[in-house]
Design a protein around this motif. Structure first.
Motif: not given
Length: 215
Positions: A7, A11-15, A18-19, A41
């Motif tokens: 990845d 943007k972490g969980a907002k990416s 990644r989702m 990562d």
């Protein structure tokens, strides 16, 4: 099958990338129960960018490298080993200014190594990743598909195709989720749905290949 999952979004969980990459890995797990995953990562563990010392070490014959040069090249050596040890590669990233994030470019620069991931011979260069299955999963703010005003501005697809083609990747899969940022809600939802459907197709194909190889 051993998958290396990379990845690149910060943007972490907002990416979105990644989702989607997480969803793809779960699709593979459902189809290939023996799947193992080596996860990287690049936002949490960014690779170093090329320096003058690094470039000199790379182009110094191995038997002439100093201990300092060998130490400098060790992160690259280790990353090459991880890539070569995988059977399949999943690279997930957002498009930044029509191309790849700088962290992913630094990753690519670490793994394009003469004598390691490509071999020079009398007939030219032989990339060592020819056996790997490769998926590039990209997320794009605008719509760059044919017919869009932005269709001619995609520098990411050719950069990935040529960069990895040099080290042996000949027929990579591309799944591009678009448009996401500069889109109406219904356009964004449709872009994500298209990408998810394409990811399921790739997962089906890879699972079928694994079953065929095991037979």
């Amino acid at each position: 099958m051993k998958l290396m999952h990379v990845d690149a979004s910060p943007k972490g969980a907002k990416s979105n990338s990644r989702m989607l990459s997480g969803q793809f890995v779960e699709m593979l797990r459902e189809r290939i129960p023996a799947l193992s995953v080596d996860y990287l990562d690049l936002a949490q563990d960014p690779p170093p960018h090329v320096s003058g010392d690094f470039a000199r070490a790379i182009y110094t014959p191995e038997e002439e490298r100093t201990p300092q040069m060998r130490a400098l090249l060790e992160p690259s050596d280790a990353m090459c080993r991880r890539v070569l040890a995988a059977d399949a590669l999943l690279f997930a990233m957002p498009m930044y200014n029509w191309s790849m994030p700088s962290s992913f470019k630094a990753f690519l620069d670490l793994i394009v190594r003469g004598g390691v991931t490509y071999i020079a011979g009398p007939d030219g260069y032989a990339g060592q990743l020819a056996r790997h299955k490769v998926l590039f999963l990209t997320t794009r703010g605008a719509d760059l598909r044919d017919g869009s005003p932005f269709a001619g501005m995609d520098a990411l697809t050719p950069a990935l195709t040529h960069g990895f083609g040099f080290i042996g990747v000949r027929d990579p899969w591309f799944v591009d989720a678009q448009p996401l940022q500069f889109a109406q809600p219904e356009e964004r939802a449709a872009g994500l749905a298209r990408a998810q459907a394409e990811l399921a197709m790739v997962a089906d194909r890879w699972a079928a290949d694994v079953m065929s190889e095991a037979a």
